[in-house]
Design a protein around this motif. Structure first.
Motif, PDB file in Angstrom:
ATOM      1  N   THR A  50       0.850  -1.189   0.000  1.00 23.87           N
ATOM      2  CA  THR A  50       0.000   0.000   0.000  1.00 23.87           C
ATOM      3  C   THR A  50       0.886   1.240   0.000  1.00 23.87           C
ATOM      4  O   THR A  50       2.090   1.153   0.184  1.00 23.87           O
ATOM      5  N   GLY A  51       0.273   2.404  -0.224  1.00 30.84           N
ATOM      6  CA  GLY A  51       1.016   3.642  -0.056  1.00 30.84           C
ATOM      7  C   GLY A  51       0.894   4.680  -1.144  1.00 30.84           C
ATOM      8  O   GLY A  51       1.373   5.797  -0.975  1.00 30.84           O
ATOM      9  N   GLY A  53       2.555  10.134   6.935  1.00 34.47           N
ATOM     10  CA  GLY A  53       1.500   9.288   6.413  1.00 34.47           C
ATOM     11  C   GLY A  53       1.857   7.810   6.441  1.00 34.47           C
ATOM     12  O   GLY A  53       0.976   6.948   6.529  1.00 34.47           O
ATOM     13  N   PHE A  54       3.161   7.498   6.356  1.00 34.55           N
ATOM     14  CA  PHE A  54       3.609   6.104   6.343  1.00 34.55           C
ATOM     15  C   PHE A  54       3.963   5.578   7.737  1.00 34.55           C
ATOM     16  O   PHE A  54       4.195   4.375   7.897  1.00 34.55           O
ATOM     17  N   ARG A  55       4.015   6.451   8.715  1.00 35.55           N
ATOM     18  CA  ARG A  55       4.545   6.068  10.017  1.00 35.55           C
ATOM     19  C   ARG A  55       3.818   4.878  10.632  1.00 35.55           C
ATOM     20  O   ARG A  55       4.437   3.877  11.009  1.00 35.55           O
ATOM     21  N   ARG A  56       2.496   4.956  10.752  1.00 34.49           N
ATOM     22  CA  ARG A  56       1.752   3.887  11.427  1.00 34.49           C
ATOM     23  C   ARG A  56       1.828   2.574  10.640  1.00 34.49           C
ATOM     24  O   ARG A  56       1.942   1.489  11.221  1.00 34.49           O
ATOM     25  N   VAL A  57       1.770   2.682   9.318  1.00 33.35           N
ATOM     26  CA  VAL A  57       1.838   1.469   8.492  1.00 33.35           C
ATOM     27  C   VAL A  57       3.153   0.739   8.732  1.00 33.35           C
ATOM     28  O   VAL A  57       3.187  -0.496   8.865  1.00 33.35           O
ATOM     29  N   LEU A  58       4.245   1.504   8.820  1.00 33.94           N
ATOM     30  CA  LEU A  58       5.547   0.889   9.009  1.00 33.94           C
ATOM     31  C   LEU A  58       5.759   0.428  10.449  1.00 33.94           C
ATOM     32  O   LEU A  58       6.249  -0.689  10.687  1.00 33.94           O
ATOM     33  N   VAL A 111       2.367  -4.096   6.175  1.00 30.12           N
ATOM     34  CA  VAL A 111       2.602  -4.495   4.788  1.00 30.12           C
ATOM     35  C   VAL A 111       4.072  -4.859   4.593  1.00 30.12           C
ATOM     36  O   VAL A 111       4.937  -4.461   5.385  1.00 30.12           O
ATOM     37  N   SER A 112       4.332  -5.588   3.517  1.00 28.40           N
ATOM     38  CA  SER A 112       5.702  -5.969   3.169  1.00 28.40           C
ATOM     39  C   SER A 112       6.325  -5.021   2.156  1.00 28.40           C
ATOM     40  O   SER A 112       7.550  -4.972   2.020  1.00 28.40           O
ATOM     41  N   ILE A 113       5.477  -4.292   1.438  1.00 23.70           N
ATOM     42  CA  ILE A 113       5.939  -3.396   0.376  1.00 23.70           C
ATOM     43  C   ILE A 113       5.165  -2.082   0.472  1.00 23.70           C
ATOM     44  O   ILE A 113       3.939  -2.093   0.618  1.00 23.70           O
ATOM     45  N   ILE A 114       5.878  -0.963   0.407  1.00 23.38           N
ATOM     46  CA  ILE A 114       5.208   0.338   0.343  1.00 23.38           C
ATOM     47  C   ILE A 114       5.397   0.929  -1.045  1.00 23.38           C
ATOM     48  O   ILE A 114       6.365   0.634  -1.741  1.00 23.38           O
ATOM     49  N   TYR A 151      12.606  -3.705   7.287  1.00 22.25           N
ATOM     50  CA  TYR A 151      12.851  -4.656   6.194  1.00 22.25           C
ATOM     51  C   TYR A 151      11.693  -4.689   5.205  1.00 22.25           C
ATOM     52  O   TYR A 151      11.337  -5.732   4.657  1.00 22.25           O
ATOM     53  N   VAL A 152      11.103  -3.510   4.985  1.00 20.89           N
ATOM     54  CA  VAL A 152      10.019  -3.343   4.024  1.00 20.89           C
ATOM     55  C   VAL A 152      10.616  -2.818   2.723  1.00 20.89           C
ATOM     56  O   VAL A 152      11.450  -1.899   2.726  1.00 20.89           O
ATOM     57  N   GLU A 153      10.179  -3.388   1.604  1.00 25.37           N
ATOM     58  CA  GLU A 153      10.691  -2.976   0.302  1.00 25.37           C
ATOM     59  C   GLU A 153       9.858  -1.835  -0.280  1.00 25.37           C
ATOM     60  O   GLU A 153       8.722  -1.600   0.140  1.00 25.37           O
ATOM     61  N   VAL A 154      10.428  -1.154  -1.257  1.00 24.92           N
ATOM     62  CA  VAL A 154       9.807   0.018  -1.877  1.00 24.92           C
ATOM     63  C   VAL A 154       9.568  -0.249  -3.359  1.00 24.92           C
ATOM     64  O   VAL A 154      10.502  -0.581  -4.093  1.00 24.92           O
ATOM     65  N   ALA A 155       8.322  -0.112  -3.771  1.00 23.99           N
ATOM     66  CA  ALA A 155       7.937  -0.259  -5.183  1.00 23.99           C
ATOM     67  C   ALA A 155       7.136   0.984  -5.565  1.00 23.99           C
ATOM     68  O   ALA A 155       5.903   0.983  -5.488  1.00 23.99           O
TER      69      ALA A 155
END
Length: 356
Positions: free
Chosen positions: A215-216, A224-229, A234-237, A261-265
């Motif tokens: 997501t993201g 905006g990404f703080r809580r998700v991370l 999720v595994s990918i933002i 250890y979350v990837e970025v797409a």
């Protein structure tokens, strides 16, 4: 060196209008950025022009100082319109700074972590073979199970499949959709639910599917990404460099993600400057996964560029020219003026509004 003028250009691409930002200086160096946003292009254009007041007369190489000024000195913060304006201007500042120092932007970001950038395209099962012939190693498609089954059958195990749910489901509906697709070994399942309340990702994350969640694209800035991370939902933002705060903020978001250890797409459905900015960011971050690329934007993606970004065998090559490495042909931009795009509407069987 001082900023003397900020110009905007709206060009009708293929599926969207592209909003380009040009920042000029008294030393003849200019920079390009992109702030494209569906349905509200002219609103963002006005925001860019108003925000230019923060930049005129300033040193464009003080990128962080100017980012903080744009973000904090308008008093009202956040939202997709203001953050898109900041994003486009930020990209242009990086372009100018790279040109001023004679190096590609990714070298300013610490140098390349990889030799080329893996891309994925869009389509249904019918487009798998044509994409493979072009060298693409992955495709994003819709959540229809039969479509995904056929795409996997045609693409084989090595061809990456991603599914975009477009935030159209309740958590329970998303759970059922993910289970229906578990056997197709997806690279990720994107935007299971609407973005307004990220906490609804918690029960989906707790289900521990084989399928990674992503997501993201509709989250903005590191806040905006703080809580998700922090909650590791999720595994990918998928930050959008045209909306999340530009290259500057994209790098910070990626660094936050790395600690979990979350990837970025990155989300990247727009024009050539968005793609170029993404390529530089993706080159310089260690936790990059794969980059979205709308190959169907031709011929105007290529026509708009003086020397197009090189895409070969489903990968973007790293630019070697200073800055973003892409310049735009203003005559081409003007030849394709803005066209209104109808709003997307979707309704339930009873006529009530559904998410798009």
């Amino acid at each position: 060196m001082k900023i003397t003028e900020v110009k905007t250009f709206v060009m009708r691409g293929v599926e969207r209008n592209w909003l380009f930002v040009k920042v000029e200086t008294n030393e003849g160096i200019h920079g390009w950025g992109e702030a494209s946003l569906e349905f509200t292009t002219l609103t963002v254009q006005t925001a860019v022009e108003e925000m230019a007041g923060h930049l005129i007369g300033q040193d464009p190489t003080r990128i962080e100082h100017l980012w903080q000024t744009m973000f904090r000195h308008g008093f009202w913060r956040g939202g997709v319109v203001l953050n898109s304006a900041i994003s486009g201007l930020d990209q242009a500042l990086w372009d100018i700074t790279g040109k001023a120092y004679g190096v590609p932007v990714y070298k300013l970001l610490g140098g390349a972590c990889r030799d080329r950038i893996r891309l994925y395209a869009h389509g249904g099962w019918q487009t798998v073979e044509p994409l493979k012939e072009l060298g693409f190693t992955g495709m994003k498609t819709g959540p229809d199970a039969e479509n995904v089954r056929k795409a996997r059958e045609i693409g084989g195990e090595e061809f990456a499949l991603m599914v975009d749910n477009h935030g159209m489901s309740t958590p329970h509906e998303a759970h059922r959709r993910i289970l229906d697709l578990e056997s197709y070994d997806l690279l990720f399942f994107e935007e299971p639910c609407p973005p307004d309340n990220p906490d609804v990702l918690a029960p989906l994350a707790a289900a521990r599917y084989r399928t990674p969640l992503a997501t993201g694209e509709r989250l903005f800035t590191r806040w905006g990404f703080r809580r998700v991370l922090e909650n590791q939902w999720v595994s990918i933002i998928q930050p959008d460099i045209c909306h999340a705060g530009g290259i500057s903020e994209g790098r910070r978001i990626a660094a936050m993600a790395e600690t979990y250890y979350v990837e970025v797409a990155p989300h990247n459905p727009y024009g050539p400057i968005s793609t170029a900015a993404c390529v530089h960011l993706c080159a310089a971050i260690p936790n990059f996964a794969i980059l979205e690329y709308v190959y169907s934007n031709e011929p105007w993606r290529t026509e708009a560029q003086v020397e197009p970004l090189v895409v070969r065998d489903g990968h973007a090559e790293l630019p070697t020219a200073p800055g973003l490495g892409v310049d735009l042909d203003e005559d081409v931009l003007r030849s394709r003026p803005y066209e209104p795009i109808p709003f997307g509407h979707r309704y339930a069987d009873d006529g009530s509004v559904a998410d798009i």
